[in-house]
Design a protein around this motif. Structure first.
Motif: not given
Length: 95
Positions: A14, A35-36, A38-40, A42, A80, A83
Motif C-alpha cells: 500500500k 484502497s482495497w 489498505g483494508k487488508f 488493517m 490513513i 491515503s
C-alpha cells in the motif's frame, strides 16, 4: 501466512503504491487497488486489539502499553492521512 501478509506485505504494498502514484510512476487508475489493499492491511490492528482483549479479559497475563504501541498507532494514522490526501489529489487532477 494470512497474518504475515496482513501485517507485513499488504502495508508495504500500500505504501509503495501510494508513493508511486504520488511521484507519477504508476497510473492513477490503480489507486482504488491501493484502497482495497489498505483494508487488508488493517487486519493487524484488529488482531492486536483482539489479543489485548483476550489477555486482559481472561486475566492470563499483564498487558502494558509501551512506546511501540504509540509508534504503531502513529504509523497507522499517518498511512490513513496520506491515503486520504492522495485520493483528494487524484480527484483534483481528474476534475
Amino acid at each position: 501466512m494470512i497474518v504475515t501478509a496482513a501485517a507485513i506485505f499488504f502495508p508495504i504494498l500500500k505504501i509503495l503504491g501510494i508513493a508511486m502514484v504520488q511521484f507519477g510512476l504508476m497510473d492513477a487508475k490503480l489507486a482504488p487497488l491501493m484502497s482495497w489493499i489498505g483494508k487488508f492491511a488493517m487486519a493487524d490492528i484488529f488482531l492486536l486489539s483482539l489479543y489485548v482483549l483476550i489477555f486482559k479479559g481472561m486475566g492470563v497475563g499483564e498487558v502494558r502499553v509501551g512506546w511501540g504501541m504509540y509508534l504503531f498507532t502513529f504509523c497507522v494514522v499517518a498511512s490513513i492521512v496520506i491515503s486520504a490526501l492522495t485520493e483528494k489529489l487524484l480527484k483534483a487532477k481528474a476534475a
